[in-house]
Scaffold this active site. Structure first.
Site, PDB file in Angstrom:
ATOM      1  N   GLU A  54       0.654  -1.299  -0.019  1.00  0.00           N
ATOM      2  CA  GLU A  54      -0.462   0.184  -0.392  1.00  0.00           C
ATOM      3  C   GLU A  54       1.130   1.287  -0.064  1.00  0.00           C
ATOM      4  O   GLU A  54       0.676   1.983  -0.158  1.00  0.00           O
ATOM      5  CB  GLU A  54      -1.102  -0.262   1.175  1.00  0.00           C
ATOM      6  N   ALA A 158      13.660 -37.316  -6.231  1.00  0.00           N
ATOM      7  CA  ALA A 158      13.691 -37.596  -7.594  1.00  0.00           C
ATOM      8  C   ALA A 158      13.571 -39.339  -7.594  1.00  0.00           C
ATOM      9  O   ALA A 158      14.465 -40.167  -7.295  1.00  0.00           O
ATOM     10  CB  ALA A 158      14.826 -37.500  -8.931  1.00  0.00           C
ATOM     11  N   GLY A 293      16.585 -38.248   2.814  1.00  0.00           N
ATOM     12  CA  GLY A 293      15.888 -39.542   2.567  1.00  0.00           C
ATOM     13  C   GLY A 293      14.525 -39.976   1.914  1.00  0.00           C
ATOM     14  O   GLY A 293      13.509 -39.897   3.052  1.00  0.00           O
TER      15      GLY A 293
END
Length: 348
Positions: A54, A158, A293
């Protein structure tokens, strides 16, 4: 009129996103000031501790006399308290803004409805709920943090086409690297890191992969590195001990600070995930990427404490090795990039 409100609120969201990675733990906020259907001012919150949206929008208005007949669009309720900066609701009142249109009410107890009430008491017309869902999605980390009293949790890993996230290691610390995904996805991962407050891995991931956990392939801020090392057995030659990035190591024996590294003692006989999240909440850490992991990722999944999973699937197979986590959720997007894919899901 509602469609006009949506049009300008959409612009607020476009501006707000420019603050990603720089304003946390504050939310991303944009502001648009409109007079007679013409935008006369724009701004967004650019950096934590600096001027709010603002303020920047009002400062950009050349003819301040127009403000008394203008509408201010802002995607989050203007603050009503003194924090790093003065209250934005007071600033809007000072300039006699005619109307304020808001997407989300602020969930922060310091603000919630107080800014709106202050504006209304000053005679300003207030409209809320415009593009509410889109605005909530933009600041889902902020809202989750204040609602759930914990960081927004992103699980990321992955995996191969046959469902493995690592090779079968010959021994602990066998840190041969076998990249599963392509270079384009590596860059995307580093961009993701720059957008979150912290990144977390377990002991085995630190030992086997020796990751740097930084954003060296992208321009942005490095996240806080978080490591689980119950017995403090990780060797000092690992990147996590290089003092290049603030690092937090949860362990069972000591509370200590060494340069950029903070050791935090926890009770590993009790639920370690809940203790970690409680501590990160006290540090105002609003988002964490959990990169591995498998055991750490599965712990979050089993507890049902996760908000988003980002699964990168490489176009290769390992045939054997460490299986990827088991997860069920709602797939919200899937993208193929140079034969590898990114699947993003949320809890059903």
């Amino acid at each position: 009129m509602f469609n006009i409100h949506e049009r300008y609120m959409k612009r607020c969201l476009e501006l707000a996103v420019n603050g990603r990675g720089n304003v946390a733990p504050n939310p991303m906020v944009g502001c648009v000031i409109v007079h007679n259907n013409i935008i006369i001012g724009e701004g967004y919150h650019q950096k934590y501790g600096e001027a709010h949206a603002e303020v920047n929008a009002i400062n950009s208005v050349k003819d301040k006399s127009l403000l008394k007949e203008a509408t201010a669009y802002v995607n989050l309720e203007p603050c009503s308290h003194f924090g790093k900066t003065p209250p934005c609701s007071d600033l809007l009142i000072k300039h006699n803004i005619k109307e304020v249109v808001i997407a989300n009410v602020d969930i922060n107890p310091l603000v919630a409805n107080k800014g709106i009430n202050k504006l209304k008491q000053a005679g300003i017309n207030v409209i809320s709920g415009i593009l509410e869902e889109e605005a909530y999605e933009l600041n889902k980390r902020f809202f989750t943090f204040h609602k759930e009293k914990r960081p927004y949790i992103i699980l990321k890993w992955a995996q191969t086409l046959d469902g493995f996230m690592d090779i079968e290691r010959a021994y602990p610390g066998d840190n041969k690297q076998y990249w599963i995904t392509n270079d384009e996805l590596k860059i995307i991962v580093h961009k993701w890191r720059s957008e979150e407050a912290a990144i977390m891995i377990g002991t085995n991931t630190a030992l086997n992969d020796n990751p740097q956990l930084n954003v060296r392939l992208w321009k942005g801020n490095n996240p806080l590195r978080i490591i689980l090392d119950e017995l403090l057995e990780l060797p000092e030659h690992l990147y996590i001990f290089d003092n290049s990035v603030p690092t937090l190591i949860f362990n069972s024996s000591k509370d200590e600070t060494e340069g950029n590294i903070v050791f935090k003692k926890l009770d590993f006989n009790n639920n370690i995930i809940l203790q970690i999240l409680d501590y990160l909440y006290t540090l105002n850490i609003q988002s964490v990427i959990v990169e591995g992991g498998r055991e750490l990722l599965q712990s979050f999944i089993n507890l049902g404490i996760w908000d988003e999973a980002r699964i990168l699937t490489g176009n290769k197979t390992f045939n054997k090795g460490l299986a990827a986590p088991d997860i069920n959720g709602k797939i919200i997007s899937k993208e193929v990039i140079n034969n590898d894919s990114i699947t993003i899901m949320t809890k059903s």
